[in-house]
Design a protein around this motif. Sequence first.
Motif, mmCIF file in Angstrom:
data_model
loop_
_atom_site.group_PDB
_atom_site.id
_atom_site.type_symbol
_atom_site.label_atom_id
_atom_site.label_comp_id
_atom_site.label_asym_id
_atom_site.label_seq_id
_atom_site.Cartn_x
_atom_site.Cartn_y
_atom_site.Cartn_z
ATOM 1 N N SER A 50 0.815 -1.218 0.000
ATOM 2 C CA SER A 50 0.000 0.000 0.000
ATOM 3 C C SER A 50 0.846 1.265 0.000
ATOM 4 C CB SER A 50 -0.949 0.006 1.204
ATOM 5 O OG SER A 50 -0.209 0.088 2.416
ATOM 6 N N GLY A 51 2.174 1.101 -0.009
ATOM 7 C CA GLY A 51 3.063 2.258 -0.121
ATOM 8 C C GLY A 51 3.123 3.109 1.130
ATOM 9 N N ARG A 52 3.576 4.333 0.968
ATOM 10 C CA ARG A 52 3.714 5.255 2.105
ATOM 11 C C ARG A 52 2.379 5.820 2.545
ATOM 12 N NH1 ARG A 52 6.144 9.912 1.439
ATOM 13 N NH2 ARG A 52 6.954 10.093 3.557
ATOM 14 N N SER A 53 1.457 6.044 1.603
ATOM 15 C CA SER A 53 0.202 6.697 1.967
ATOM 16 C C SER A 53 -0.808 5.736 2.555
ATOM 17 C CB SER A 53 -0.417 7.393 0.749
ATOM 18 O OG SER A 53 -0.969 6.449 -0.151
ATOM 19 N N MET A 168 4.469 8.088 7.166
ATOM 20 C CA MET A 168 4.820 9.496 6.988
ATOM 21 C C MET A 168 5.003 10.174 8.339
ATOM 22 S SD MET A 168 2.270 10.611 3.898
ATOM 23 C CE MET A 168 2.368 9.849 2.273
ATOM 24 N N ALA A 169 4.152 9.824 9.298
ATOM 25 C CA ALA A 169 4.192 10.488 10.599
ATOM 26 C C ALA A 169 5.492 10.224 11.341
ATOM 27 C CB ALA A 169 3.005 10.046 11.448
ATOM 28 N N VAL A 170 6.011 8.979 11.263
ATOM 29 C CA VAL A 170 7.214 8.666 12.047
ATOM 30 C C VAL A 170 8.422 9.473 11.580
ATOM 31 C CG1 VAL A 170 6.462 6.345 12.678
ATOM 32 C CG2 VAL A 170 7.791 6.686 10.574
ATOM 33 N N HIS A 247 -0.253 16.404 11.079
ATOM 34 C CA HIS A 247 0.605 17.159 10.161
ATOM 35 C C HIS A 247 0.642 16.522 8.769
ATOM 36 C CE1 HIS A 247 3.793 20.112 9.361
ATOM 37 N NE2 HIS A 247 4.377 19.157 8.650
ATOM 38 N N VAL A 248 0.553 15.178 8.699
ATOM 39 C CA VAL A 248 0.632 14.492 7.400
ATOM 40 C C VAL A 248 -0.741 14.134 6.850
ATOM 41 C CG1 VAL A 248 2.900 13.568 7.980
ATOM 42 C CG2 VAL A 248 0.863 12.167 8.406
ATOM 43 N N THR A 267 -2.459 3.153 7.869
ATOM 44 C CA THR A 267 -3.055 4.482 7.818
ATOM 45 C C THR A 267 -4.265 4.596 8.743
ATOM 46 O OG1 THR A 267 -2.266 4.828 5.579
ATOM 47 C CG2 THR A 267 -4.134 6.166 6.274
ATOM 48 N N ALA A 268 -4.223 5.603 9.590
ATOM 49 C CA ALA A 268 -5.371 5.921 10.442
ATOM 50 C C ALA A 268 -6.340 6.796 9.657
ATOM 51 C CB ALA A 268 -4.908 6.652 11.699
ATOM 52 N N HIS A 269 -7.580 6.773 10.066
ATOM 53 C CA HIS A 269 -8.566 7.619 9.401
ATOM 54 C C HIS A 269 -9.453 8.281 10.446
ATOM 55 C CE1 HIS A 269 -10.744 3.834 9.967
ATOM 56 N NE2 HIS A 269 -11.871 4.519 9.865
ATOM 57 N N GLY A 270 -10.190 9.273 10.010
ATOM 58 C CA GLY A 270 -11.115 9.982 10.892
ATOM 59 C C GLY A 270 -12.121 10.731 10.044
ATOM 60 N N ARG A 271 -12.863 11.614 10.682
ATOM 61 C CA ARG A 271 -13.894 12.371 9.962
ATOM 62 C C ARG A 271 -14.007 13.748 10.580
ATOM 63 N NH1 ARG A 271 -18.562 10.224 12.017
ATOM 64 N NH2 ARG A 271 -18.356 11.913 13.517
#
Length: 318
Positions: A50-53, A168-170, A247-248, A267-271
């Motif tokens: 799934s790559g970096r994103s 990305m965050a780390v 930030h990312v 990847t975390a998600h939210g709304r």
Amino acid sequence: MIATCELLPDERTALWEASEEVAAHGPSAVDRSRLPHRIQAELASFARDSGRSGVLLLRGLEVGSLPPTHSDGEAADLPAHGTAGSMMHLAEALGTMIGYADEKHGALVHDVVPLPGEENRVEGSGAVPFDFHIENAHHPLRPDFIGLVCLRRDHDSVAATRVASCRMAVELLSEDVVQSLRVCEFFSHYPGSFTRDAIDEPAPIGPHPVLFGSVDRPFMRFNSHNTTCVSKRGRAALAQFTEALEHVCHDIVLAPGDCAVIDNNVTAHGRSAFTPRFDGNDRWLRRFYAIGSIPSTVEQMMESPRVIPQIPQLKGLW
């Protein structure tokens, strides 16, 4: 950058025809050859890496004719609608479509809509900000992938699906903070979707790390609302990790026919917040889970196909 793949008109038509046929029969009836080859290849590639994103945005899915989002305060029910079939095809291209016995009674397709009186709940039925989380951080057998299919936008087109990659965050964190997040001293409470009908609050699950895997390709187990730590160092690391995710973050306002496919380990998600009107035209997403493989021990404990047993039955897994 978020990888994006838009269905061509003939792909959209072919998938919809196959989806309407399979919707009433369940994912076991999916014929993978009916999923357009290009889309199948995109999903297979994403499932491998799934790559970096950790996000793939599919655009141009058919959503068909829809009833009002709500009726008498209850969410609309679309058990055999073509969108359920589309989700089955997508989930099966990623792995195996699953549900959880202790979440939504084992449903494989989840309708995510605001409900009257629940606007302030920090879960799918609410309309307040829903901060970063992976699905089922508390669970020993979490989904590898989730899919969020948009049927309707909110009235003001402001409700964004927020995605943030731990990879990305780390890069924004010090080595000391990253190492703190890798310590097995964090606990995750059950989310509201697992405790809605519970009389007592279950004990949190843990200890577990927030970050794991290789240094250059980490995975995460984290829910900003439910993951806690008893140590001051761990709590400070959680705060910095949440700030780095912010930030990312990429905000995606999904349009009808969009599907955000998210690597739930990366990847975390939210709304973001929005204002429901409960007039039949409120925001409406459908969600699915997929997993790369189900341990044979778990399969032998299943009472229903594809439905992961309740957590007390899985104690030996962690």
